[in-house]
Write a protein that holds these residues in place. Structure first.
Motif, PDB file in Angstrom:
ATOM      1  N   THR A 131       1.934  10.660 -14.142  1.00  0.00           N
ATOM      2  CA  THR A 131       0.488  10.812 -14.210  1.00  0.00           C
ATOM      3  C   THR A 131       0.044  11.027 -15.654  1.00  0.00           C
ATOM      4  N   GLY A 161       2.168   1.715  -3.406  1.00  0.00           N
ATOM      5  CA  GLY A 161       1.127   2.285  -4.244  1.00  0.00           C
ATOM      6  C   GLY A 161       1.019   3.791  -4.075  1.00  0.00           C
ATOM      7  N   SER A 162       1.186   4.273  -2.853  1.00  0.00           N
ATOM      8  CA  SER A 162       1.163   5.724  -2.609  1.00  0.00           C
ATOM      9  C   SER A 162       2.355   6.399  -3.281  1.00  0.00           C
ATOM     10  N   GLU A 196       0.838  -1.201   0.000  1.00  0.00           N
ATOM     11  CA  GLU A 196       0.000   0.000   0.000  1.00  0.00           C
ATOM     12  C   GLU A 196       0.874   1.253   0.000  1.00  0.00           C
ATOM     13  N   THR A 241      -1.200   1.866 -10.210  1.00  0.00           N
ATOM     14  CA  THR A 241      -1.829   1.388  -8.986  1.00  0.00           C
ATOM     15  C   THR A 241      -1.321  -0.002  -8.618  1.00  0.00           C
ATOM     16  N   VAL A 278      -8.225   7.233 -13.058  1.00  0.00           N
ATOM     17  CA  VAL A 278      -7.187   7.067 -12.035  1.00  0.00           C
ATOM     18  C   VAL A 278      -5.873   7.367 -12.747  1.00  0.00           C
ATOM     19  N   GLY A 338      -3.087  -3.271  -6.651  1.00  0.00           N
ATOM     20  CA  GLY A 338      -4.332  -3.783  -6.098  1.00  0.00           C
ATOM     21  C   GLY A 338      -4.091  -5.021  -5.251  1.00  0.00           C
ATOM     22  N   ALA A 346       1.564   6.796  -6.933  1.00  0.00           N
ATOM     23  CA  ALA A 346       0.585   7.852  -7.197  1.00  0.00           C
ATOM     24  C   ALA A 346       1.240   9.221  -7.295  1.00  0.00           C
ATOM     25  N   ASP A 393      -9.895   2.767 -18.595  1.00  0.00           N
ATOM     26  CA  ASP A 393      -9.196   2.240 -17.425  1.00  0.00           C
ATOM     27  C   ASP A 393      -9.071   0.724 -17.454  1.00  0.00           C
ATOM     28  N   THR A 421      -0.720  -5.051 -10.475  1.00  0.00           N
ATOM     29  CA  THR A 421      -0.300  -3.669 -10.680  1.00  0.00           C
ATOM     30  C   THR A 421      -0.732  -3.251 -12.076  1.00  0.00           C
ATOM     31  N   HIS A 426      -2.712   7.498 -12.473  1.00  0.00           N
ATOM     32  CA  HIS A 426      -1.383   7.021 -12.094  1.00  0.00           C
ATOM     33  C   HIS A 426      -1.388   5.503 -11.995  1.00  0.00           C
TER      34      HIS A 426
END
Length: 389
Positions: free
Chosen positions: A227, A219-220, A216, A237, A233, A239, A223, A334, A262, A235
């Motif tokens: 971009t 993932g931040s 997580e 990610t 969304v 999951g 982000a 997406d 990802t 950027h």
């Protein structure tokens, strides 16, 4: 264009073929081959990646003429298990202008529209060829397209294409980009012990929870990097999917599994982000091995596909398709498709454009409207008309 009940009948026949991803597709392939052969196409049915499944290629018109078009689709659909349908998902149900059935939108609607348009065309009038390609197991991370791409690269495309249209549902808006994806299975192995003495073991479930937190955090980080505002969304990610571990509450779990994906922007290195996930896993493994040398954190990529990237050299092709579709060109979706694989392997312009909306895909009572199906047929008919000129 007036509604073509022939296209509706074709969609009904396709929906009735239970081509669930991971299962067989012989009935569907036979149905599509029958229609195309009846329309004058040369059809090739090739072995797929699993026993009992096939891929299909067909061509109408002069195969050795340059400037042809490839229409690409997948024949598999997602399962209906656990979903509540108000009608039989494998029997097309028409209600209030909506055609309900599994795959009606994703993406047998496009396939039915293409077959209807082909059936109404005259192959002898084509100056450039129309190719159709049908894969399997797209819903399993594009797992079934390999044999088709190999055959197209070897001998099924004797002349250069003008481009490829992947007919996933975009409301007939021409899309020039989508993200790439990698799906990963991660296995964490620790050490079992009696729950009365937990320090004697290494809890694989707890370690997996720690890994989830670290992913997580990664993932931040992503982000805050590259971009693209064309995506909802904008950027890359990461999951987190299903987690399973342990056998009883009084045993310290020694094994836990985690599914991760990802999704990366066009231009971002998919392997590079997978490598960052593997680095997080390796660091955790080192930490666990300090307590139990037999501990393991293993990462295995099980599926994936590249992004579809905007191609300045293909702008004219995208504009051409957009003119025929009448809904404009440019933009992103997406969800993922096979388009990036066609772009990567064939080296020609590729766009995504098809009838319907992915908001209906994979849902209970999935539907395509009669108007959308009719517009899809008109779209393909317009593309075929350009091949005559």
């Amino acid at each position: 264009m007036a509604p073509d009940r022939g296209a509706v009948a074709l969609l009904a026949r396709l929906v009735a073929c239970r081509s669930i991803a991971g299962g067989g597709n012989g009935e569907l392939i036979a149905e599509v081959a029958h229609v195309l052969e009846g329309a004058g196409a040369v059809v090739h049915v090739l072995d797929g990646t699993r026993s009992g499944v096939s891929v299909l290629h067909a061509v109408l018109g002069p195969a050795d003429a340059a400037g042809g078009l490839l229409l690409a689709a997948h024949g598999d659909v997602v399962d209906v298990a656990g979903q509540r349908w108000t009608s039989d998902p494998f029997s097309l149900c028409e209600s209030d202008g909506r055609l309900h059935g599994r795959g009606a939108t994703d993406m047998k609607g496009f396939l039915a529209a293409a077959l209807a348009a082909v059936r109404a065309s005259d192959p002898s009038a084509l100056r450039a060829p129309l190719h159709l390609a049908l894969s399997h197991d797209e819903e399993l991370g594009c797992a079934g397209i390999g044999p088709l791409l190999d055959a197209l690269g070897d001998n099924l495309l004797p002349a250069p294409l003008a481009g490829v249209v992947v007919g996933e549902p975009t409301a007939l808006r021409v899309v020039d980009r989508h993200k790439g994806k990698a799906a990963l299975d991660i296995t964490v192995r620790g050490r079992a012990a009696h729950s009365a003495t937990p320090a004697a073991g290494v809890n694989a479930v707890v370690a997996t929870a720690q890994l989830v937190g670290q992913l997580e955090a990664l993932g931040s980080e992503l982000a805050g990097e590259a971009t693209d505002a064309a995506f909802s969304v904008p950027h890359a990610t990461i999951g987190i999917g299903p987690i399973a571990g342990g056998v009883a509450v009084n045993i310290v779990p020694d094994t836990c599994t985690l599914k991760v994906e990802t999704r990366v922007l066009p231009g971002q290195p998919l392997d590079g982000i997978v490598g960052r996930i593997e680095a997080v896993a390796a660091a955790l493994e080192t930490e666990l091995q300090a307590r139990a040398p037999e501990a393991v954190v293993a990462v295995r990529q099980v599926a994936g596909y590249p992004a579809l990237a905007p191609d300045p050299a293909g702008a004219a092709f995208a504009a051409h398709v957009g003119t025929v579709a009448g809904r404009g060109s440019g933009g992103a979706v997406d969800f993922g498709t096979e388009a990036g694989l066609y772009q990567q392997r064939l080296g020609v312009p590729v766009v995504v454009c098809g009838p319907g909306s992915m908001a209906q895909g994979h849902t209970p009572d999935e539907y395509l409207t009669v108007a959308e199906l009719t517009a899809g047929e008109a779209f393909v008919a317009g593309l075929i008309a350009r091949l005559r000129g």
